[in-house]
Design a protein around this motif. Sequence first.
Motif, PDB file in Angstrom:
ATOM      1  N   ASP A 147       0.837  -1.278  -0.002  1.00 43.01           N
ATOM      2  CA  ASP A 147      -0.027   0.157  -0.039  1.00 43.01           C
ATOM      3  C   ASP A 147       0.874   1.260   0.152  1.00 43.01           C
ATOM      4  O   ASP A 147       0.471   2.408  -0.627  1.00 43.01           O
ATOM      5  N   LEU A 148       1.802   1.233   0.631  1.00 41.39           N
ATOM      6  CA  LEU A 148       2.880   2.343   0.708  1.00 41.39           C
ATOM      7  C   LEU A 148       3.960   2.643  -0.251  1.00 41.39           C
ATOM      8  O   LEU A 148       4.407   3.535  -0.656  1.00 41.39           O
ATOM      9  N   THR A 151       3.229   5.487  -3.067  1.00 39.37           N
ATOM     10  CA  THR A 151       3.508   6.639  -2.469  1.00 39.37           C
ATOM     11  C   THR A 151       4.937   6.901  -2.485  1.00 39.37           C
ATOM     12  O   THR A 151       5.578   8.062  -2.626  1.00 39.37           O
ATOM     13  N   LYS A 152       5.843   6.014  -2.200  1.00 39.27           N
ATOM     14  CA  LYS A 152       7.083   6.072  -2.192  1.00 39.27           C
ATOM     15  C   LYS A 152       7.962   6.303  -3.628  1.00 39.27           C
ATOM     16  O   LYS A 152       8.702   7.114  -3.755  1.00 39.27           O
ATOM     17  N   ARG A 154       6.127   7.687  -5.718  1.00 34.48           N
ATOM     18  CA  ARG A 154       5.623   9.105  -6.203  1.00 34.48           C
ATOM     19  C   ARG A 154       6.506  10.027  -5.487  1.00 34.48           C
ATOM     20  O   ARG A 154       6.788  11.019  -6.117  1.00 34.48           O
ATOM     21  N   GLN A 155       7.013   9.771  -4.414  1.00 32.44           N
ATOM     22  CA  GLN A 155       7.810  10.725  -3.658  1.00 32.44           C
ATOM     23  C   GLN A 155       9.407  10.783  -4.268  1.00 32.44           C
ATOM     24  O   GLN A 155       9.973  11.854  -4.204  1.00 32.44           O
ATOM     25  N   ALA A 167       0.156  16.663  -1.048  1.00 25.38           N
ATOM     26  CA  ALA A 167       0.462  15.501  -0.445  1.00 25.38           C
ATOM     27  C   ALA A 167      -0.634  14.934   0.217  1.00 25.38           C
ATOM     28  O   ALA A 167      -0.887  13.736   0.143  1.00 25.38           O
ATOM     29  N   GLU A 168      -1.068  15.499   0.867  1.00 22.82           N
ATOM     30  CA  GLU A 168      -2.574  15.096   1.538  1.00 22.82           C
ATOM     31  C   GLU A 168      -3.480  14.551   0.714  1.00 22.82           C
ATOM     32  O   GLU A 168      -4.198  13.672   1.037  1.00 22.82           O
ATOM     33  N   TYR A 170      -3.188  13.473  -2.279  1.00 23.05           N
ATOM     34  CA  TYR A 170      -2.692  12.082  -2.925  1.00 23.05           C
ATOM     35  C   TYR A 170      -3.073  10.975  -1.880  1.00 23.05           C
ATOM     36  O   TYR A 170      -3.473  10.088  -2.408  1.00 23.05           O
ATOM     37  N   CYS A 171      -2.755  11.364  -0.480  1.00 29.49           N
ATOM     38  CA  CYS A 171      -2.644  10.142   0.441  1.00 29.49           C
ATOM     39  C   CYS A 171      -4.239   9.750   0.616  1.00 29.49           C
ATOM     40  O   CYS A 171      -4.632   8.552   0.753  1.00 29.49           O
ATOM     41  N   ARG A 174      -5.204   7.934  -2.547  1.00 33.54           N
ATOM     42  CA  ARG A 174      -4.705   6.640  -2.536  1.00 33.54           C
ATOM     43  C   ARG A 174      -5.373   5.688  -1.303  1.00 33.54           C
ATOM     44  O   ARG A 174      -5.538   4.318  -1.568  1.00 33.54           O
ATOM     45  N   THR A 175      -5.690   6.099  -0.256  1.00 35.03           N
ATOM     46  CA  THR A 175      -6.396   5.255   0.541  1.00 35.03           C
ATOM     47  C   THR A 175      -7.815   4.949   0.411  1.00 35.03           C
ATOM     48  O   THR A 175      -8.183   3.875   0.426  1.00 35.03           O
TER      49      THR A 175
END
Length: 215
Positions: A147-148, A151-152, A154-155, A167-168, A170-171, A174-175
């Motif tokens: 799941d993470l 995000t990594k 993307r980062q 960022a918020e 995006y999270c 994704r959630t």
Amino acid sequence: MAGTIVHDCWPPYLALEAVEHGLCNAHLLRELQAVIDHDREPWATDMKALLSDARTLAQMARDQGRPAVSLRHVRQIRQRFDACCDRAIKFHEGLPPLARPTTGKRGRPKRRAGHNLARRMRTHKAAVLLFFNDLNVPFTNNEAERDLRMTKVRQKVSGSFRTETGAENYCILRTVVETARKQSWDVLRALSTSPVQLIRDLNTFHQIQLDRVAG
């Protein structure tokens, strides 16, 4: 932080208080396989088979709607676990110590990889077998890592985030997407549905699952 966390035994995780610790057995299986491949230590083969058997028994209990694994199987797995660890530590303690580095470095003598692994598994026995003693705990933390991962990516690869708001957002997206996939929902429908309705749908789904287990 509260509840149960499943991790790879990194010391800062173990320092977290007010949580119950479980160890990711996928990490342990990889370490055991390395000991098998490189050092040919029989105890590692037995421990790998033990974890596989425990995983199968736990899944069977879930599939049958039972709240826990039978006491007979719990005793068997714990006895096999203790025997594997004791055999491994006795084996390594009978080997000559590794040579100290010639640089004059102080501290305890270096241990072999299998010795460290066996000692760690014995020390954290409850965390290793938490998935077996509590059927709500997963065998690994692979799902969380998957799941993470995006995000990594993307980062680190896709240019990172330019603002905290971005960022918020995006999270949040994704959630919703990952939750929809886990619940077998249509992702586009989940993204276009109000949060209140999503919560209602989730509660309805959980109630259906509970009724199915109770029935």
